[in-house]
Design a protein around this motif. Structure first.
Motif, PDB file in Angstrom:
ATOM      1  N   ASP A  99     -47.262 -51.634  10.012  1.00  0.00           N
ATOM      2  CA  ASP A  99     -47.171 -52.831   9.171  1.00  0.00           C
ATOM      3  C   ASP A  99     -46.356 -53.894   9.896  1.00  0.00           C
ATOM      4  OD1 ASP A  99     -47.259 -54.512   6.795  1.00  0.00           O
ATOM      5  OD2 ASP A  99     -45.181 -53.923   6.485  1.00  0.00           O
ATOM      6  N   LEU A 100     -46.886 -55.097   9.927  1.00  0.00           N
ATOM      7  CA  LEU A 100     -46.291 -56.190  10.707  1.00  0.00           C
ATOM      8  C   LEU A 100     -45.184 -56.954   9.990  1.00  0.00           C
ATOM      9  CD1 LEU A 100     -49.535 -57.660  12.308  1.00  0.00           C
ATOM     10  CD2 LEU A 100     -47.554 -56.802  13.584  1.00  0.00           C
ATOM     11  N   LEU A 111     -41.593 -45.190   3.320  1.00  0.00           N
ATOM     12  CA  LEU A 111     -42.426 -45.457   4.497  1.00  0.00           C
ATOM     13  C   LEU A 111     -42.996 -44.152   5.050  1.00  0.00           C
ATOM     14  CD1 LEU A 111     -40.199 -48.150   6.239  1.00  0.00           C
ATOM     15  CD2 LEU A 111     -42.493 -48.529   5.328  1.00  0.00           C
ATOM     16  N   ARG A 112     -42.158 -43.139   5.116  1.00  0.00           N
ATOM     17  CA  ARG A 112     -42.643 -41.855   5.633  1.00  0.00           C
ATOM     18  C   ARG A 112     -43.669 -41.231   4.695  1.00  0.00           C
ATOM     19  NH1 ARG A 112     -36.725 -40.983   7.830  1.00  0.00           N
ATOM     20  NH2 ARG A 112     -37.134 -41.311  10.066  1.00  0.00           N
ATOM     21  N   ALA A 113     -43.457 -41.368   3.400  1.00  0.00           N
ATOM     22  CA  ALA A 113     -44.435 -40.834   2.447  1.00  0.00           C
ATOM     23  C   ALA A 113     -45.787 -41.523   2.605  1.00  0.00           C
ATOM     24  CB  ALA A 113     -43.921 -41.012   1.020  1.00  0.00           C
ATOM     25  N   GLY A 114     -45.768 -42.778   3.068  1.00  0.00           N
ATOM     26  CA  GLY A 114     -47.001 -43.522   3.281  1.00  0.00           C
ATOM     27  C   GLY A 114     -47.615 -43.321   4.653  1.00  0.00           C
ATOM     28  N   GLN A 115     -47.011 -42.458   5.481  1.00  0.00           N
ATOM     29  CA  GLN A 115     -47.509 -42.158   6.830  1.00  0.00           C
ATOM     30  C   GLN A 115     -47.243 -43.303   7.814  1.00  0.00           C
ATOM     31  OE1 GLN A 115     -48.063 -38.497   6.745  1.00  0.00           O
ATOM     32  NE2 GLN A 115     -49.364 -39.283   8.381  1.00  0.00           N
ATOM     33  N   VAL A 116     -46.210 -44.104   7.558  1.00  0.00           N
ATOM     34  CA  VAL A 116     -45.912 -45.221   8.455  1.00  0.00           C
ATOM     35  C   VAL A 116     -45.255 -44.706   9.726  1.00  0.00           C
ATOM     36  CG1 VAL A 116     -44.575 -47.352   8.753  1.00  0.00           C
ATOM     37  CG2 VAL A 116     -45.742 -46.889   6.574  1.00  0.00           C
ATOM     38  N   ALA A 117     -45.834 -45.106  10.853  1.00  0.00           N
ATOM     39  CA  ALA A 117     -45.294 -44.754  12.164  1.00  0.00           C
ATOM     40  C   ALA A 117     -44.561 -45.923  12.807  1.00  0.00           C
ATOM     41  CB  ALA A 117     -46.422 -44.292  13.092  1.00  0.00           C
ATOM     42  N   PHE A 118     -44.913 -47.147  12.394  1.00  0.00           N
ATOM     43  CA  PHE A 118     -44.394 -48.335  13.081  1.00  0.00           C
ATOM     44  C   PHE A 118     -44.272 -49.463  12.062  1.00  0.00           C
ATOM     45  CE2 PHE A 118     -45.283 -51.285  16.994  1.00  0.00           C
ATOM     46  CZ  PHE A 118     -43.969 -51.707  16.969  1.00  0.00           C
ATOM     47  N   GLN A 119     -43.046 -49.970  11.887  1.00  0.00           N
ATOM     48  CA  GLN A 119     -42.771 -51.025  10.915  1.00  0.00           C
ATOM     49  C   GLN A 119     -42.013 -52.168  11.580  1.00  0.00           C
ATOM     50  OE1 GLN A 119     -43.411 -51.234   7.271  1.00  0.00           O
ATOM     51  NE2 GLN A 119     -42.975 -53.317   7.992  1.00  0.00           N
ATOM     52  N   VAL A 120     -42.495 -53.390  11.404  1.00  0.00           N
ATOM     53  CA  VAL A 120     -41.742 -54.574  11.818  1.00  0.00           C
ATOM     54  C   VAL A 120     -40.858 -55.003  10.655  1.00  0.00           C
ATOM     55  CG1 VAL A 120     -41.868 -56.999  12.503  1.00  0.00           C
ATOM     56  CG2 VAL A 120     -43.488 -55.349  13.462  1.00  0.00           C
ATOM     57  N   PHE A 121     -39.568 -55.197  10.954  1.00  0.00           N
ATOM     58  CA  PHE A 121     -38.591 -55.634   9.964  1.00  0.00           C
ATOM     59  C   PHE A 121     -38.168 -57.066  10.282  1.00  0.00           C
ATOM     60  CE2 PHE A 121     -38.177 -51.014   9.999  1.00  0.00           C
ATOM     61  CZ  PHE A 121     -38.195 -50.719   8.642  1.00  0.00           C
ATOM     62  N   VAL A 171     -49.280 -63.570  17.170  1.00  0.00           N
ATOM     63  CA  VAL A 171     -49.363 -62.785  15.942  1.00  0.00           C
ATOM     64  C   VAL A 171     -49.316 -63.731  14.751  1.00  0.00           C
ATOM     65  CG1 VAL A 171     -48.081 -61.164  14.477  1.00  0.00           C
ATOM     66  CG2 VAL A 171     -48.332 -60.691  16.910  1.00  0.00           C
ATOM     67  N   VAL A 172     -50.137 -63.450  13.747  1.00  0.00           N
ATOM     68  CA  VAL A 172     -49.956 -64.027  12.411  1.00  0.00           C
ATOM     69  C   VAL A 172     -49.580 -62.830  11.546  1.00  0.00           C
ATOM     70  CG1 VAL A 172     -50.938 -65.448  10.575  1.00  0.00           C
ATOM     71  CG2 VAL A 172     -51.792 -65.684  12.913  1.00  0.00           C
ATOM     72  N   SER A 173     -48.299 -62.648  11.311  1.00  0.00           N
ATOM     73  CA  SER A 173     -47.807 -61.349  10.848  1.00  0.00           C
ATOM     74  C   SER A 173     -48.156 -61.024   9.406  1.00  0.00           C
ATOM     75  CB  SER A 173     -46.286 -61.261  11.039  1.00  0.00           C
ATOM     76  OG  SER A 173     -45.635 -62.253  10.263  1.00  0.00           O
ATOM     77  N   HIS A 174     -48.237 -62.036   8.542  1.00  0.00           N
ATOM     78  CA  HIS A 174     -48.538 -61.775   7.129  1.00  0.00           C
ATOM     79  C   HIS A 174     -49.267 -62.990   6.563  1.00  0.00           C
ATOM     80  CE1 HIS A 174     -44.644 -63.715   7.412  1.00  0.00           C
ATOM     81  NE2 HIS A 174     -44.495 -63.844   6.108  1.00  0.00           N
ATOM     82  N   THR A 175     -50.516 -62.780   6.198  1.00  0.00           N
ATOM     83  CA  THR A 175     -51.375 -63.899   5.833  1.00  0.00           C
ATOM     84  C   THR A 175     -52.570 -63.370   5.047  1.00  0.00           C
ATOM     85  OG1 THR A 175     -52.613 -65.799   6.735  1.00  0.00           O
ATOM     86  CG2 THR A 175     -52.762 -63.736   7.951  1.00  0.00           C
ATOM     87  N   GLY A 176     -53.404 -64.307   4.578  1.00  0.00           N
ATOM     88  CA  GLY A 176     -54.722 -63.987   4.069  1.00  0.00           C
ATOM     89  C   GLY A 176     -55.754 -64.681   4.929  1.00  0.00           C
ATOM     90  N   VAL A 177     -56.965 -64.787   4.421  1.00  0.00           N
ATOM     91  CA  VAL A 177     -58.065 -65.438   5.141  1.00  0.00           C
ATOM     92  C   VAL A 177     -58.498 -66.636   4.319  1.00  0.00           C
ATOM     93  CG1 VAL A 177     -60.415 -65.162   6.016  1.00  0.00           C
ATOM     94  CG2 VAL A 177     -58.789 -63.248   6.148  1.00  0.00           C
ATOM     95  N   HIS A 178     -58.405 -67.834   4.898  1.00  0.00           N
ATOM     96  CA  HIS A 178     -58.649 -69.053   4.130  1.00  0.00           C
ATOM     97  C   HIS A 178     -60.056 -69.087   3.546  1.00  0.00           C
ATOM     98  CE1 HIS A 178     -59.015 -73.340   3.160  1.00  0.00           C
ATOM     99  NE2 HIS A 178     -57.692 -73.295   3.033  1.00  0.00           N
ATOM    100  N   GLY A 179     -61.043 -68.670   4.317  1.00  0.00           N
ATOM    101  CA  GLY A 179     -62.410 -68.679   3.812  1.00  0.00           C
ATOM    102  C   GLY A 179     -62.646 -67.711   2.673  1.00  0.00           C
ATOM    103  N   LEU A 223     -53.247 -60.879  16.994  1.00  0.00           N
ATOM    104  CA  LEU A 223     -53.311 -59.897  15.924  1.00  0.00           C
ATOM    105  C   LEU A 223     -53.036 -60.583  14.589  1.00  0.00           C
ATOM    106  CD1 LEU A 223     -53.675 -56.803  15.578  1.00  0.00           C
ATOM    107  CD2 LEU A 223     -51.179 -56.608  15.656  1.00  0.00           C
ATOM    108  N   ILE A 224     -53.836 -60.265  13.580  1.00  0.00           N
ATOM    109  CA  ILE A 224     -53.746 -60.874  12.260  1.00  0.00           C
ATOM    110  C   ILE A 224     -53.326 -59.809  11.258  1.00  0.00           C
ATOM    111  CG2 ILE A 224     -54.953 -62.219  10.511  1.00  0.00           C
ATOM    112  CD1 ILE A 224     -54.873 -63.519  13.354  1.00  0.00           C
ATOM    113  N   GLY A 225     -52.172 -59.992  10.627  1.00  0.00           N
ATOM    114  CA  GLY A 225     -51.684 -59.045   9.622  1.00  0.00           C
ATOM    115  C   GLY A 225     -51.996 -59.535   8.222  1.00  0.00           C
TER     116      GLY A 225
END
Length: 387
Positions: A57-58, A83-93, A268-276, A298-300
């Protein structure tokens, strides 16, 4: 007299307890809501697949809140157990260091700052009360101390660090990587030398703007719509020299244009939606997203309604599919914005519901793996400094 004094002291202690203990927890709970729901139904196929994923998660703002990240909390969205319960291996803080009063997506100035009051109420060190840079350094200290308390959690600074965590997961499923980034580059406080201060503190990705225009240029939510300033260009050059990754999630379209024109680094666009897919100002134009992806970026995709127009698990999955259609499967990742004063319909412990809904939407197992974490892992293995 003693009775009156005792009563006054008692009232004072109650007031202090409310301000410094009860109020921060209440603010956190009120601003980082998980919509109440019954346990989500999952197919056996989804549960089996999710148990093999390396989720990434970015964007999480967990460091903004003074809950204990080593235990499973009953408020907010993220902590290490969830995070571990969700199987997260890599988290950007992310480090949030300044937000304007009346914050909105349309127009904000830099004349106010709600983080000062939050820093005081949450008992951050006094040096952070009047220094944006010190807030970022303090957040880095918090994450680095967390790694000292948890042997299976590592703050990664290099490609080798990330490779070591991924290798450790083969025998230790709790092994997890965390990476530091700023939510806006205003902690630089207008000084190019502070790029090195943030680097030394452990930051490896910098967001350029947040909710207001800053010394680097215009925000997507500011008043100028300007591109990069001369200082902003100087910062981009310095980031390229150091190997810092550039995040343009809150940058004005012109800033994004300027950055694309002056660097070959993958963005990176770390946290966004898609305008269209969800036509709101918070989502930058689709054509810019395509150019970022074409440069290896990379688009998060976020999990909240303001960027998805539907924050249900099905709605988030639909936004991920819209991103895949727009920029291609290799450039789409998760960018939850957990703990970013947003409401979501599932927290970090419930990532399996997203795996389930992506399968139901028609993605194959390998495509689900990419979106849920492998694209993010590959991107950072390619773009973090070697050592």
């Amino acid at each position: 007299m003693r009775f009156i004094l005792a009563v006054c002291v008692g009232v004072l202690l109650v007031a202090v307890g409310f301000v410094f203990f009860i109020l921060p927890a209440r603010i956190d709970a009120d601003m980082n809501v998980v919509t109440p729901h019954e346990p989500y139904g999952l197919t056996a196929e989804a549960e089996a697949l999710h148990g093999t994923l390396r989720v990434g998660d970015l964007h999480s703002d967990m460091l903004l809140w003074m809950r204990d990240p080593t235990r499973w909390n009953d408020r907010g969205h993220t902590d290490l157990p969830r995070l571990r319960a969700g199987q997260v291996a890599f988290q950007v803080f992310s480090s949030v260091t300044k937000t304007p009063s009346g914050q909105n997506y349309d127009s904000n100035t830099a004349d106010s700052d709600d983080i000062t009051a939050l820093a005081i109420v949450q008992r951050w060190p006094m040096r952070t009360w009047d220094s944006i840079l010190e807030r970022a350094v303090y957040h880095a200290d918090r994450l680095n101390r967390l790694a000292e308390r948890d042997d299976s959690f590592t703050v990664v600074r290099t490609r080798a660090d990330l490779e070591a965590v991924l290798a450790a997961r083969e025998t230790d499923p709790a092994a997890m990587a965390g990476l530091l980034e700023t939510e806006g580059a205003h902690p630089l406080e207008g000084e190019i030398g502070n790029v090195d201060v943030l680097w030394d503190a452990g930051y490896r990705m910098l967001g350029l703007q947040h909710f207001f225009d800053n010394a680097l240029g215009g925000s997507l939510h500011g008043v100028s719509n300007d591109g990069l300033t001369d200082f902003g260009r100087e910062v981009i050059h310095r980031m390229d020299e150091r190997g810092l990754i550039i995040d343009v999630a809150h940058s004005s379209p012109q800033v994004v244009e300027d950055v694309l024109a002056m660097t070959d680094s993958a963005l990176v666009v770390s946290h966004t939606g898609v305008h269209g897919h969800c036509a709101v100002k918070r989502n930058i134009p689709d054509a810019l997203m395509q150019r970022i992806a074409a440069g290896g970026g990379l688009i998060g995709i976020g999990f909240w309604a303001d960027v998805t127009c539907d924050d249900s698990p099905e709605g988030v999955a639909a936004t991920l599919l819209a991103a895949i259609d727009l920029v291609g499967i290799d450039h789409v990742a998760l960018g939850s914005d957990y703990d970013g004063t947003v409401t979501t319909t599932f927290d970090a412990s419930e990532y399996a519901v997203l795996t389930d809904r992506l399968l139901a939407a028609g993605l194959g197992e390998d495509e689900v793996r990419q979106v849920m974490g492998e694209n993010m892992i590959r991107f950072f293995l390619e773009n973090l400094p070697a050592e």
